[in-house]
Motif scaffolding. Sequence first.
Motif, short mmCIF file in Angstrom:
data_model
loop_
_atom_site.label_atom_id
_atom_site.label_comp_id
_atom_site.label_asym_id
_atom_site.label_seq_id
_atom_site.Cartn_x
_atom_site.Cartn_y
_atom_site.Cartn_z
N VAL A 179 0.83 -1.20 0.00
CA VAL A 179 0.00 0.00 0.00
C VAL A 179 0.87 1.25 0.00
CG1 VAL A 179 -1.65 1.35 1.35
CG2 VAL A 179 -2.00 -1.10 1.05
N ILE A 180 1.95 1.24 0.77
CA ILE A 180 2.85 2.40 0.77
C ILE A 180 3.45 2.60 -0.62
CG2 ILE A 180 5.06 3.27 1.64
CD1 ILE A 180 4.40 2.03 4.32
N ALA A 181 3.88 1.50 -1.26
CA ALA A 181 4.47 1.61 -2.59
C ALA A 181 3.50 2.21 -3.59
CB ALA A 181 4.93 0.23 -3.06
N LEU A 182 2.22 1.89 -3.45
CA LEU A 182 1.20 2.42 -4.36
C LEU A 182 0.79 3.84 -4.01
CD1 LEU A 182 -1.23 -0.61 -4.84
CD2 LEU A 182 0.12 0.49 -6.61
N THR A 183 0.90 4.23 -2.74
CA THR A 183 0.34 5.48 -2.26
C THR A 183 1.29 6.66 -2.38
OG1 THR A 183 -1.00 4.22 -0.67
CG2 THR A 183 -0.80 6.59 -0.29
N VAL A 184 2.57 6.44 -2.17
CA VAL A 184 3.52 7.54 -2.05
C VAL A 184 3.49 8.48 -3.26
CG1 VAL A 184 5.98 8.11 -1.95
CG2 VAL A 184 5.04 6.37 -0.42
N GLY A 185 3.55 7.92 -4.46
CA GLY A 185 3.55 8.75 -5.66
C GLY A 185 2.29 9.57 -5.82
N PRO A 186 1.09 8.95 -5.75
CA PRO A 186 -0.15 9.73 -5.84
C PRO A 186 -0.28 10.80 -4.75
CG PRO A 186 -0.63 7.44 -6.26
CD PRO A 186 0.82 7.50 -5.85
N VAL A 187 0.18 10.51 -3.54
CA VAL A 187 0.13 11.53 -2.48
C VAL A 187 0.93 12.77 -2.88
CG1 VAL A 187 0.94 12.08 -0.15
CG2 VAL A 187 -0.38 10.01 -0.54
N ALA A 188 2.14 12.55 -3.40
CA ALA A 188 2.99 13.67 -3.79
C ALA A 188 2.34 14.50 -4.90
CB ALA A 188 4.35 13.15 -4.25
N VAL A 189 1.79 13.82 -5.91
CA VAL A 189 1.18 14.54 -7.04
C VAL A 189 -0.09 15.27 -6.60
CG1 VAL A 189 0.13 14.28 -9.31
CG2 VAL A 189 2.16 12.96 -8.72
N LEU A 190 -0.95 14.57 -5.85
CA LEU A 190 -2.21 15.18 -5.43
C LEU A 190 -1.98 16.35 -4.47
CD1 LEU A 190 -4.62 12.14 -4.91
CD2 LEU A 190 -4.84 14.00 -6.56
N ALA A 191 -1.03 16.20 -3.57
CA ALA A 191 -0.76 17.28 -2.62
C ALA A 191 -0.30 18.55 -3.34
CB ALA A 191 0.29 16.84 -1.61
N ARG A 192 0.55 18.40 -4.35
CA ARG A 192 0.98 19.56 -5.14
C ARG A 192 -0.21 20.19 -5.86
NH1 ARG A 192 6.65 19.63 -6.63
NH2 ARG A 192 6.07 20.57 -8.63
N LEU A 193 -1.07 19.34 -6.42
CA LEU A 193 -2.23 19.85 -7.13
C LEU A 193 -3.20 20.57 -6.20
CD1 LEU A 193 -3.87 19.94 -9.79
CD2 LEU A 193 -4.86 17.74 -9.13
N VAL A 194 -3.46 19.97 -5.05
CA VAL A 194 -4.36 20.59 -4.07
C VAL A 194 -3.81 21.93 -3.60
CG1 VAL A 194 -5.33 20.36 -1.75
CG2 VAL A 194 -5.40 18.43 -3.32
N ARG A 195 -2.51 22.00 -3.37
CA ARG A 195 -1.91 23.26 -2.92
C ARG A 195 -2.10 24.36 -3.96
NH1 ARG A 195 2.85 25.68 -4.13
NH2 ARG A 195 3.51 27.31 -2.68
N VAL A 196 -1.85 24.04 -5.23
CA VAL A 196 -1.98 25.05 -6.29
C VAL A 196 -3.42 25.53 -6.39
CG1 VAL A 196 -1.85 25.42 -8.78
CG2 VAL A 196 0.01 24.23 -7.60
N GLU A 197 -4.37 24.60 -6.37
CA GLU A 197 -5.78 24.99 -6.48
C GLU A 197 -6.25 25.75 -5.25
OE1 GLU A 197 -7.48 24.86 -9.09
OE2 GLU A 197 -6.14 23.65 -10.30
N ALA A 198 -5.77 25.34 -4.07
CA ALA A 198 -6.16 26.05 -2.84
C ALA A 198 -5.61 27.47 -2.84
CB ALA A 198 -5.66 25.27 -1.62
N LEU A 199 -4.39 27.66 -3.31
CA LEU A 199 -3.83 29.02 -3.40
C LEU A 199 -4.65 29.88 -4.35
CD1 LEU A 199 0.02 28.32 -3.54
CD2 LEU A 199 -1.23 29.50 -1.73
N ARG A 200 -5.12 29.27 -5.43
CA ARG A 200 -5.94 30.01 -6.40
C ARG A 200 -7.27 30.43 -5.76
NH1 ARG A 200 -6.32 26.72 -11.63
NH2 ARG A 200 -4.08 27.17 -11.52
#
Length: 310
Positions: A179-200
Amino acid sequence: MFLLRRLARLTVSLAVLLLASFSMIHLIPGDPVRASLGTAAPAELVAARRAELGLDEPIHQQLLGYLKGVLTGDFGTSLQTRETVAGIIADRLPSTAELAVLAALIALLVAIPMGMWLAIRTENGRNPGSELAFTTATGTIAAIPEFLLAVGLVVVFAITLGWLPPAGKDGPASYVLPVIALTVGPVAVLARLVRVEALRELDKDYLRMARAKHLPRRRLYLRHLLPNTLTATLTVGGLLLASLIPGTVLVENVFAWPGLGQRMTESILQKDYPVAQAVILVYGAIVLLVNFLVDVALGVLDPRSAIRGT
């Protein structure tokens, strides 16, 4: 109209997927039956197996038979084990779904709060050190292939430290590393995306007005910022999470996880084409269905997107 368009798009995509999976066994160079049985197999056995698979019939009859089998849940039998392919899928799919669903839930539960917190912390250029550390770390993590990450987790936590089992499905501890192997990459990408949209969203007038009213922070962020941020990130996030199902293939093989991914790899290596064909079809159908549900959810959360037909 919005739902009808989405259903029509899903239907066309499924039809293309069916044709592609059907063509798989015909596009492979050589005779797939001869390849699976070996070059020393008697011609009578090869002919009997081709007749069993319907490969001696005209191509249009093969296609009609394949479509009928898919619609009735009959995917044929394995060339290697003689099991029904439908039975193999029914036995293996739950294990793959468990990994994908757990990874998706954890990715959402971690990435959304992380991205929003970093957006609030770095708003208007504040805390540039946090922003640099966040973007550097998430960018680096997102670039690591799942296969390499999975191998590294096994080496560190299973072999070196001995904290967790290195392979197999045996108890809650065996879920941790896959689960960690599958989760780490999506967490990094989604967190960056959420931050950009939240700043907007934080820079928009409705949030400035809400702040001017001195609303409590919990209400400001949870009732105003969160829903609008989720709406903006839903499409990309849905596409990313949909990729977790086929993304389990390599991870399952690293951890010897008894799921569809491991079985598909085995079937390809053993030239067991009916199994590989069916598993690829199932993976593709799941991805298309998840994308359809994301589109519908986006239309419900943001009716303007339904009007625009996006």
